[in-house]
Design a protein around this motif. Structure first.
Motif, PDB file in Angstrom:
ATOM      1  N   TYR A 179       0.855  -1.189   0.000  1.00  0.00           N
ATOM      2  CA  TYR A 179       0.000   0.000   0.000  1.00  0.00           C
ATOM      3  C   TYR A 179       0.889   1.237   0.000  1.00  0.00           C
ATOM      4  O   TYR A 179       1.914   1.256   0.672  1.00  0.00           O
ATOM      5  CB  TYR A 179      -0.859   0.063   1.268  1.00  0.00           C
ATOM      6  CG  TYR A 179      -1.884  -1.029   1.420  1.00  0.00           C
ATOM      7  CD1 TYR A 179      -3.191  -0.844   0.990  1.00  0.00           C
ATOM      8  CD2 TYR A 179      -1.546  -2.232   2.018  1.00  0.00           C
ATOM      9  CE1 TYR A 179      -4.145  -1.845   1.155  1.00  0.00           C
ATOM     10  CE2 TYR A 179      -2.493  -3.232   2.189  1.00  0.00           C
ATOM     11  CZ  TYR A 179      -3.783  -3.035   1.753  1.00  0.00           C
ATOM     12  OH  TYR A 179      -4.712  -4.017   1.923  1.00  0.00           O
ATOM     13  N   GLY A 180       0.452   2.260  -0.697  1.00  0.00           N
ATOM     14  CA  GLY A 180       1.153   3.532  -0.623  1.00  0.00           C
ATOM     15  C   GLY A 180       1.261   4.205  -1.976  1.00  0.00           C
ATOM     16  O   GLY A 180       1.185   3.558  -3.024  1.00  0.00           O
ATOM     17  N   PRO A 181       1.458   5.515  -1.942  1.00  0.00           N
ATOM     18  CA  PRO A 181       1.600   6.271  -3.187  1.00  0.00           C
ATOM     19  C   PRO A 181       2.958   6.000  -3.831  1.00  0.00           C
ATOM     20  O   PRO A 181       3.971   5.861  -3.146  1.00  0.00           O
ATOM     21  CB  PRO A 181       1.482   7.729  -2.733  1.00  0.00           C
ATOM     22  CG  PRO A 181       1.929   7.718  -1.304  1.00  0.00           C
ATOM     23  CD  PRO A 181       1.527   6.380  -0.753  1.00  0.00           C
ATOM     24  N   ILE A 182       2.956   5.922  -5.143  1.00  0.00           N
ATOM     25  CA  ILE A 182       4.207   5.715  -5.891  1.00  0.00           C
ATOM     26  C   ILE A 182       4.866   7.077  -6.064  1.00  0.00           C
ATOM     27  O   ILE A 182       4.429   7.890  -6.869  1.00  0.00           O
ATOM     28  CB  ILE A 182       3.923   5.029  -7.238  1.00  0.00           C
ATOM     29  CG1 ILE A 182       3.318   3.650  -6.990  1.00  0.00           C
ATOM     30  CG2 ILE A 182       5.206   4.938  -8.070  1.00  0.00           C
ATOM     31  CD1 ILE A 182       2.757   2.976  -8.217  1.00  0.00           C
TER      32      ILE A 182
ATOM     33  N   TYR B 237      -0.256  -5.010  -5.384  1.00  0.00           N
ATOM     34  CA  TYR B 237      -0.204  -3.586  -5.063  1.00  0.00           C
ATOM     35  C   TYR B 237      -1.644  -3.133  -4.895  1.00  0.00           C
ATOM     36  O   TYR B 237      -2.452  -3.272  -5.800  1.00  0.00           O
ATOM     37  CB  TYR B 237       0.503  -2.790  -6.160  1.00  0.00           C
ATOM     38  CG  TYR B 237       0.438  -1.296  -5.931  1.00  0.00           C
ATOM     39  CD1 TYR B 237       1.041  -0.727  -4.814  1.00  0.00           C
ATOM     40  CD2 TYR B 237      -0.247  -0.462  -6.807  1.00  0.00           C
ATOM     41  CE1 TYR B 237       0.967   0.635  -4.573  1.00  0.00           C
ATOM     42  CE2 TYR B 237      -0.314   0.904  -6.581  1.00  0.00           C
ATOM     43  CZ  TYR B 237       0.286   1.449  -5.468  1.00  0.00           C
ATOM     44  OH  TYR B 237       0.214   2.798  -5.228  1.00  0.00           O
ATOM     45  N   LYS B 238      -1.966  -2.570  -3.731  1.00  0.00           N
ATOM     46  CA  LYS B 238      -3.346  -2.209  -3.398  1.00  0.00           C
ATOM     47  C   LYS B 238      -3.619  -0.710  -3.477  1.00  0.00           C
ATOM     48  O   LYS B 238      -4.708  -0.275  -3.140  1.00  0.00           O
ATOM     49  CB  LYS B 238      -3.674  -2.695  -1.978  1.00  0.00           C
ATOM     50  CG  LYS B 238      -3.512  -4.173  -1.771  1.00  0.00           C
ATOM     51  CD  LYS B 238      -4.752  -4.905  -2.173  1.00  0.00           C
ATOM     52  CE  LYS B 238      -4.751  -6.312  -1.640  1.00  0.00           C
ATOM     53  NZ  LYS B 238      -6.065  -6.901  -1.667  1.00  0.00           N
ATOM     54  N   GLY B 239      -2.626   0.092  -3.853  1.00  0.00           N
ATOM     55  CA  GLY B 239      -2.850   1.527  -3.979  1.00  0.00           C
ATOM     56  C   GLY B 239      -2.698   2.264  -2.661  1.00  0.00           C
ATOM     57  O   GLY B 239      -2.132   1.755  -1.703  1.00  0.00           O
ATOM     58  N   GLU B 240      -3.229   3.475  -2.651  1.00  0.00           N
ATOM     59  CA  GLU B 240      -3.121   4.322  -1.463  1.00  0.00           C
ATOM     60  C   GLU B 240      -4.228   4.011  -0.469  1.00  0.00           C
ATOM     61  O   GLU B 240      -5.278   3.497  -0.842  1.00  0.00           O
ATOM     62  CB  GLU B 240      -3.174   5.796  -1.874  1.00  0.00           C
ATOM     63  CG  GLU B 240      -1.989   6.192  -2.741  1.00  0.00           C
ATOM     64  CD  GLU B 240      -1.944   7.669  -3.069  1.00  0.00           C
ATOM     65  OE1 GLU B 240      -2.228   8.482  -2.168  1.00  0.00           O
ATOM     66  OE2 GLU B 240      -1.624   7.999  -4.221  1.00  0.00           O
ATOM     67  N   VAL B 241      -3.990   4.359   0.782  1.00  0.00           N
ATOM     68  CA  VAL B 241      -4.959   4.171   1.863  1.00  0.00           C
ATOM     69  C   VAL B 241      -5.279   5.539   2.438  1.00  0.00           C
ATOM     70  O   VAL B 241      -4.376   6.291   2.795  1.00  0.00           O
ATOM     71  CB  VAL B 241      -4.381   3.264   2.981  1.00  0.00           C
ATOM     72  CG1 VAL B 241      -5.384   3.086   4.105  1.00  0.00           C
ATOM     73  CG2 VAL B 241      -3.964   1.924   2.422  1.00  0.00           C
ATOM     74  N   ARG B 242      -6.575   5.853   2.532  1.00  0.00           N
ATOM     75  CA  ARG B 242      -6.959   7.114   3.173  1.00  0.00           C
ATOM     76  C   ARG B 242      -6.640   7.016   4.668  1.00  0.00           C
ATOM     77  O   ARG B 242      -6.755   5.948   5.259  1.00  0.00           O
ATOM     78  CB  ARG B 242      -8.450   7.382   2.945  1.00  0.00           C
ATOM     79  CG  ARG B 242      -8.770   7.665   1.485  1.00  0.00           C
ATOM     80  CD  ARG B 242     -10.136   8.313   1.271  1.00  0.00           C
ATOM     81  NE  ARG B 242     -11.217   7.781   2.075  1.00  0.00           N
ATOM     82  CZ  ARG B 242     -12.071   6.825   1.662  1.00  0.00           C
ATOM     83  NH1 ARG B 242     -11.986   6.320   0.454  1.00  0.00           N
ATOM     84  NH2 ARG B 242     -13.032   6.406   2.458  1.00  0.00           N
TER      85      ARG B 242
END
Length: 191
Positions: free
Chosen positions: A45-48, A72-77
């Motif tokens: 998780y996290g911004p690239i 890869y699950k992307g960003e988390v609020r």
């Protein structure tokens, strides 16, 4: 969807939750994961932040053995971070340096133990909820991961309680420090 049931009975569930950048050292995490011989789930998780670095990591991911399920699950609020941590057994964060590392506290507060580099203020062993290791000793990281993979589901649940206790003790110590700071400030003002 209750992933805690899957977490309790399935393979070890590991996450990396941080910016995708050289400093956060995802590549090292992938190397450590590749040394584990059992089935594991590893979600990122996290911004690239560094696309070139992410491409390097993706090449490593493509070469990982089939028993490692990786996504890869992307960003988390921010408001989803505690729930996200709660779905995993272990937070793997081999960072090259942190002044503090709020995300480490968020992990243990959610009951998810942390395997972290010794380049943060966080210290401890696997039995304490936050296990810090030197980046120069990759074999110790692989051994720690193998220990985790070997845990029975009930032992993983015990580690969740240990992580939460670590967070509680940390919070209590932080509050005591703040209270002492306030007392000191009051004492200085009255002199």
């Amino acid at each position: 969807e209750d992933l805690s049931v899957e977490r309790k009975s399935g393979p070890l569930r590991i996450l990396f939750l941080s910016r995708i950048s050289r400093k956060k050292n995802l590549e090292f995490a992938l190397e450590v994961i590749s040394g584990v011989g059992e089935k594991v789930v590893f979600d990122i998780y996290g911004p690239i932040r560094e696309p070139d670095y992410w491409e390097e990591c993706q090449r490593k991911i493509a070469g990982l053995p089939d028993h490692i399920s990786i996504q890869y699950k992307g960003e988390v609020r921010p408001e989803e971070v505690p729930e996200t941590f709660g779905r995993y057994d272990l937070f793997l964060i081999p960072t090259r340096g942190e002044n503090y590392g709020h995300v480490i506290f968020e992990s243990v507060a959610a009951g998810t133990s942390v395997l972290v580099s010794d380049r943060t203020p966080w210290r401890g062993s696997a039995e304490e909820g936050v296990h810090s290791l030197p980046l120069e000793e990759k074999e110790k990281w692989v051994a720690a991961m193998r220990d985790w993979v070997g845990l029975e589901p009930n032992e993983r649940e015990k580690r969740r309680a240990v992580a939460k206790r670590y967070a509680m003790h940390y919070l209590e110590a932080s509050q005591a420090v703040e209270q002492n700071r306030q007392l000191f400030s009051q004492a200085v003002e009255t002199v």
